[in-house]
Scaffold this motif. Structure first.
Motif, PDB file in Angstrom:
ATOM      1  N   UNK A 265      -5.805   0.881  13.602  1.00 14.00           N
ATOM      2  CA  UNK A 265      -5.021   2.053  13.222  1.00 14.00           C
ATOM      3  C   UNK A 265      -5.233   3.285  14.109  1.00 14.00           C
ATOM      4  N   UNK A 266      -4.150   3.870  14.565  1.00 16.09           N
ATOM      5  CA  UNK A 266      -4.198   5.209  15.149  1.00 16.09           C
ATOM      6  C   UNK A 266      -3.079   6.011  14.494  1.00 16.09           C
ATOM      7  N   UNK A 267      -3.335   7.314  14.309  1.00 21.62           N
ATOM      8  CA  UNK A 267      -2.293   8.131  13.683  1.00 21.62           C
ATOM      9  C   UNK A 267      -2.391   9.575  14.148  1.00 21.62           C
ATOM     10  N   UNK A 268      -1.323  10.272  13.924  1.00 17.55           N
ATOM     11  CA  UNK A 268      -1.246  11.648  14.350  1.00 17.55           C
ATOM     12  C   UNK A 268      -0.361  12.380  13.358  1.00 17.55           C
ATOM     13  N   UNK A 285      -9.086   4.274  13.612  1.00 24.36           N
ATOM     14  CA  UNK A 285     -10.225   3.404  13.377  1.00 24.36           C
ATOM     15  C   UNK A 285     -10.935   3.155  14.709  1.00 24.36           C
ATOM     16  N   UNK A 286     -12.240   3.102  14.651  1.00 18.68           N
ATOM     17  CA  UNK A 286     -12.991   2.973  15.903  1.00 18.68           C
ATOM     18  C   UNK A 286     -14.188   2.064  15.734  1.00 18.68           C
ATOM     19  N   UNK A 296     -23.048  -2.181  16.174  1.00 19.80           N
ATOM     20  CA  UNK A 296     -21.782  -1.509  16.407  1.00 19.80           C
ATOM     21  C   UNK A 296     -21.353  -0.899  15.086  1.00 19.80           C
ATOM     22  N   UNK A 297     -20.984   0.367  15.132  1.00 20.51           N
ATOM     23  CA  UNK A 297     -20.532   1.031  13.919  1.00 20.51           C
ATOM     24  C   UNK A 297     -19.018   1.057  13.897  1.00 20.51           C
ATOM     25  N   UNK A 298     -18.459   0.616  12.780  1.00 22.01           N
ATOM     26  CA  UNK A 298     -17.009   0.694  12.651  1.00 22.01           C
ATOM     27  C   UNK A 298     -16.665   1.698  11.570  1.00 22.01           C
ATOM     28  N   UNK A 299     -15.643   2.474  11.847  1.00 20.35           N
ATOM     29  CA  UNK A 299     -15.264   3.477  10.865  1.00 20.35           C
ATOM     30  C   UNK A 299     -13.836   3.953  11.075  1.00 20.35           C
ATOM     31  N   UNK A 300     -13.429   4.824  10.172  1.00 20.64           N
ATOM     32  CA  UNK A 300     -12.111   5.436  10.290  1.00 20.64           C
ATOM     33  C   UNK A 300     -12.314   6.932  10.128  1.00 20.64           C
TER      34      UNK A 300
END
Length: 419
Positions: A265-268, A285-286, A296-300
């Motif tokens: 997900x990417x948003x603006x 999300x990264x 590895x850390x995943x988050x939004x």
RNA sequence: GUGGCUGUAGCUCAGUUGGUUAGAGCGUCUGGUUGUGGCCCAGAAGGUCGCCGGUUCGAGCCCGGUCAGUCACCCCA
């Protein structure tokens, strides 16, 4: 003159604008805490590699926008250009149990060495959130909905939510190749930047604003259709979650955000009241890995520009009105009265009476002091003159009604308590 | 980093084809008779015309540079 001006892209903030900032922070705490997020404050400078590692060495932010300097020990330090990297560093440092989630919000100054323009400063401020430890698409939906909720609470109407996906890292290779195959034949028609992007960052060519490039990009293959099943399912669930929460959004298949660490997900969020820099907030999300940590850390998360939020509010006519500076103004006539006024002001404040109390020590004429009281918007004035001193009384004047009475000092409290 | 526009009192701005002590409105200060604000009246203070250099007998007005602001590009919040 010039020596007293703040550096380019920085500014001094006075009331009443400060009141808008206080309100903005209050609303952020109010809304984000309802979603179970807690406030985190991290340093405004970090070791340079905290940012280089997280943002990606090839990004513009790292390449040409960071304020980097050496400390006395010769270490390379950098004023934070964004909030996520420091937050991730802090979370890693504190430790995150397996399966544990961290949901935090933050706000504060960020620094980027760019040329100032409308809605763009060198020291600017962001309010952001990070939800780390969840790999669920529903979390993405909730995060975006929270941002929309926040904007609504601020009274910012008319913004648009633009949504896209970058898919999983394992899809990237194939997509990049497909884009390259598509753009390569057009290379002569592309702008200088895009010619360079052919070898550095093909994705970025999709949202180039150059008219010629844009025209070509319109015919490029849809990245979503090139993604694997997992990526497409994830995206579909994000969309479903937004629908579930009643959030209106638009698909923006060519939107590619600048930072390297995004997955899925990417948003603006854009707003028409902002000028050329129309992005109010952006996020996605990264996956981030940190120096000295194998995980590895995943988050939004997202970050919203506080100046831009305020600009958007302003374009809707929502800025705070100038407020009065004083509630109670104490006028002292003649040198002997001044220390009495000083003491009276102190006693009122200690007793919590009279709101914002200001005593006039100028020894000017009554008229001059009354003018000052009026200009500052005082609703009550206390006058101490020779006659009042000799009988331990004070003239109490209501500036709204122009009524006044002379009272013994001991009865002041009652006067303040009545409307 | 690149480009357009702008730069005269605290604020908003005038300043005619370059020509004597640079103006207005608002704001500020003081006063309009013994100790009273807002309205009105009078007076006053406040500017190295962003800075440096050039052209000219003479420049706020012309030219160059520089600094700052602003908008746009790149990119992002």
């Amino acid at each position: 003159m010039a020596v007293n001006e703040p550096l380019p892209g920085t500014s001094d903030l006075w009331e009443p604008e400060v009141l808008d900032w206080i309100n903005l922070e209050k609303q952020a705490r109010n809304i984000f805490s309802r979603y179970g997020y807690t406030e985190l404050r991290t340093p405004i400078f970090e070791r340079t590699d905290v940012f280089v590692r997280n943002l990606g060495n090839e990004t513009d932010v790292v390449q040409k926008e960071m304020y980097t300097f050496q400390d006395r020990g010769g270490r390379s330090l950098t004023l934070r250009p964004e909030g996520t990297a420091g937050v991730m560093r802090a979370i890693a440092n504190k430790g995150l149990e397996q399966g544990e989630e961290a949901r935090v919000f933050y706000f504060g100054p960020m620094f980027r060495g760019e040329r100032p323009a409308a809605g763009r400063r060198r020291q600017f401020h962001q309010v952001g959130v990070e939800a780390v430890g969840s790999d669920s698409p529903w979390m993405d939906a909730e995060c975006i909905a929270m941002l929309v909720h926040f904007l609504a609470e601020l009274g910012i109407h008319g913004s648009r939510v633009l949504l896209n996906t970058r898919g999983l890292p394992e899809d990237r290779q194939a997509i990049s190749q497909a884009l390259l195959d598509y753009f390569q034949p057009h290379s002569n028609a592309l702008c200088e930047d895009c010619q360079r992007r052919l070898s550095t960052n093909v994705w970025r060519m999709l949202d180039c604003k150059n008219p010629a490039c844009h025209e070509i990009a319109l015919g490029a293959p849809q990245i979503l259709s090139l993604m694997g099943e997992a990526s497409r399912t994830f995206f579909a669930e994000v969309c479903a979650g937004l629908t579930e929460l009643g959030v209106e959004y638009e698909l923006a298949p060519r939107m590619v955000r600048g930072l390297d660490y995004y997955v899925h997900t990417v948003f603006e969020i854009t707003h028409p009241g902002l000028g050329a820099q129309d992005a109010l907030a952006g996020g996605g999300r990264y996956r981030i890995s940190l120096p000295g940590d194998k995980r590895t850390f995943e988050g939004i998360g997202f970050a919203a520009g506080m100046e831009r939020l305020l600009l958007a509010r302003e374009s809707l006519g929502l800025q705070s009105p100038p407020s009065n500076r004083t509630d109670t103004y104490i006028v002292s006539l003649g040198a002997p009265a001044i220390p009495v006024g000083l003491r009276l002001a102190g006693e009122l404040r200690q007793a919590g009476l009279g709101g914002r109390v200001k005593a006039d020590f100028s020894n000017r004429s009554l008229k001059a002091q009354m003018r000052s009281a009026n200009r500052e918007g005082a609703s009550r004035v206390l006058i101490l003159g020779e006659a009042e001193l000799s009988q331990s009384s004070v003239i109490c004047r209501n500036m709204t009604t122009s009524e006044q009475v002379t009272l013994p000092v001991g009865e002041l409290k009652n006067w303040f308590l009545q409307a």
